[in-house]
Design a protein around this motif. Structure first.
Motif, PDB file in Angstrom:
ATOM      1  N   UNK A 196      -0.350  -8.996  14.423  1.00 48.85           N
ATOM      2  CA  UNK A 196       0.520  -9.312  15.569  1.00 48.85           C
ATOM      3  C   UNK A 196       1.942  -9.624  15.112  1.00 48.85           C
ATOM      4  N   UNK A 197       2.081 -10.353  14.005  1.00 49.07           N
ATOM      5  CA  UNK A 197       3.419 -10.653  13.470  1.00 49.07           C
ATOM      6  C   UNK A 197       4.140  -9.372  13.051  1.00 49.07           C
ATOM      7  N   UNK A 198       3.403  -8.486  12.390  1.00 46.50           N
ATOM      8  CA  UNK A 198       3.989  -7.208  11.968  1.00 46.50           C
ATOM      9  C   UNK A 198       4.432  -6.395  13.178  1.00 46.50           C
ATOM     10  N   UNK A 199       3.572  -6.296  14.177  1.00 45.48           N
ATOM     11  CA  UNK A 199       3.902  -5.521  15.375  1.00 45.48           C
ATOM     12  C   UNK A 199       5.089  -6.126  16.124  1.00 45.48           C
ATOM     13  N   UNK A 200       5.151  -7.449  16.186  1.00 49.96           N
ATOM     14  CA  UNK A 200       6.288  -8.109  16.839  1.00 49.96           C
ATOM     15  C   UNK A 200       7.583  -7.794  16.097  1.00 49.96           C
ATOM     16  N   UNK A 201       7.532  -7.874  14.772  1.00 53.57           N
ATOM     17  CA  UNK A 201       8.716  -7.549  13.968  1.00 53.57           C
ATOM     18  C   UNK A 201       9.146  -6.106  14.203  1.00 53.57           C
ATOM     19  N   UNK A 202       8.194  -5.200  14.127  1.00 54.78           N
ATOM     20  CA  UNK A 202       8.513  -3.779  14.281  1.00 54.78           C
ATOM     21  C   UNK A 202       9.103  -3.467  15.661  1.00 54.78           C
ATOM     22  N   UNK A 203       8.607  -4.131  16.701  1.00 51.52           N
ATOM     23  CA  UNK A 203       9.133  -3.863  18.040  1.00 51.52           C
ATOM     24  C   UNK A 203      10.556  -4.380  18.181  1.00 51.52           C
TER      25      UNK A 203
ATOM     26  N   UNK B 131       0.832  -1.213   0.000  1.00 51.61           N
ATOM     27  CA  UNK B 131       0.000   0.000   0.000  1.00 51.61           C
ATOM     28  C   UNK B 131       0.863   1.258   0.000  1.00 51.61           C
ATOM     29  N   UNK B 132       1.876   1.322   0.865  1.00 50.78           N
ATOM     30  CA  UNK B 132       2.668   2.550   1.009  1.00 50.78           C
ATOM     31  C   UNK B 132       3.878   2.601   0.089  1.00 50.78           C
ATOM     32  N   UNK B 133       4.211   1.480  -0.550  1.00 51.46           N
ATOM     33  CA  UNK B 133       5.396   1.420  -1.389  1.00 51.46           C
ATOM     34  C   UNK B 133       6.643   1.171  -0.551  1.00 51.46           C
ATOM     35  N   UNK B 134       7.750   0.988  -1.241  1.00 52.40           N
ATOM     36  CA  UNK B 134       9.031   0.728  -0.578  1.00 52.40           C
ATOM     37  C   UNK B 134       9.692   2.076  -0.297  1.00 52.40           C
ATOM     38  N   UNK B 135       9.533   2.553   0.907  1.00 48.54           N
ATOM     39  CA  UNK B 135      10.067   3.865   1.295  1.00 48.54           C
ATOM     40  C   UNK B 135      11.543   3.704   1.639  1.00 48.54           C
ATOM     41  N   UNK B 136      12.390   4.396   0.905  1.00 48.87           N
ATOM     42  CA  UNK B 136      13.839   4.315   1.110  1.00 48.87           C
ATOM     43  C   UNK B 136      14.314   5.485   1.970  1.00 48.87           C
TER      44      UNK B 136
ATOM     45  N   UNK C 175       6.834   7.110   8.642  1.00 50.88           N
ATOM     46  CA  UNK C 175       6.895   5.818   7.949  1.00 50.88           C
ATOM     47  C   UNK C 175       6.167   4.758   8.781  1.00 50.88           C
ATOM     48  N   UNK C 176       6.426   4.734  10.076  1.00 53.55           N
ATOM     49  CA  UNK C 176       5.763   3.768  10.956  1.00 53.55           C
ATOM     50  C   UNK C 176       4.248   3.973  10.966  1.00 53.55           C
TER      51      UNK C 176
END
Length: 194
Positions: free
Chosen positions: A112-119, A72-77, A87-88
């Motif tokens: 939940x997987x996304x949030x775990x990864x991000x943390x 959705x947001x694209x690959x933000x470099x 970005x978050x």
């Protein structure tokens, strides 16, 4: 069924979204976001669980989800100068939208997987973050070889220096750096004037 097809279309977009870092560096035929996520998931399935106290399956799922918001947001470099907090926010909004497209249990698991990864706090998240960086430098090495650019993508190696946290992936990185250094030396020797 409409949500199913909307989700499937988001997955399609990951297959066609080229990873921006490679595009900006002029890499010929750069990988897609889906390519990157797939290799990470497969690497997660090879992890020796006696060395890492994680579930291979859990890590593979996390690898498949970690860049899902990019559909959705694209690959933000980094060069896009989007502040980390923005970005978050964008990615979390995208993940909440994706969650709504999925059946309740699947949506909750994906979020939940996304949030775990991000943390980045759990052993699984630390490993998957290391796999993310490792896949990037392995891909850089492969592009250097394919495009005959010895050392041409050094900045990707520099950006990960000292950032790997798991012993397993640190070993892979050391071996990759050795292979790359030997390859660069062979290329330099072969092209030096006699």
């Amino acid at each position: 069924m409409e949500n199913f097809f909307a989700f499937a279309d988001l997955l399609r977009s990951l297959k066609t979204t080229k990873r921006r870092g490679w595009v900006l560096r002029g890499v010929h035929d750069p990988e897609s976001v889906a390519d990157h996520m797939y290799r990470m998931a497969m690497l997660a399935l090879t992890v020796d669980t006696t060395k890492c106290n994680v579930s291979r399956e859990h890590c593979a799922k996390m690898a498949l989800v970690h860049d899902l918001a990019e559909s959705i947001v694209g690959d933000i470099a980094p060069c896009d100068n989007v502040p980390k907090e923005e970005k978050q926010r964008r990615e979390m909004d995208a993940m909440k939208h994706i969650q709504e497209l999925l059946p309740a249990e699947a949506g909750a698991e994906v979020l939940a997987l996304f949030e775990e990864y991000e943390s980045g706090q759990s052993p699984a998240a630390c490993l998957v973050k290391d796999l993310d960086k490792f896949d990037m430098i392995l891909q850089a090495y492969e592009y250097e070889k394919a495009d005959k650019r010895p050392g041409g993508l050094q900045e990707f190696f520099d950006s990960t220096e000292g950032k790997f946290k798991t012993e397993l992936v640190q070993g892979w990185v050391a071996e990759l750096r050795t292979k790359r250094t030997e390859w660069i030396e062979r290329q330099t020797t072969c092209t030096s004037p006699q």
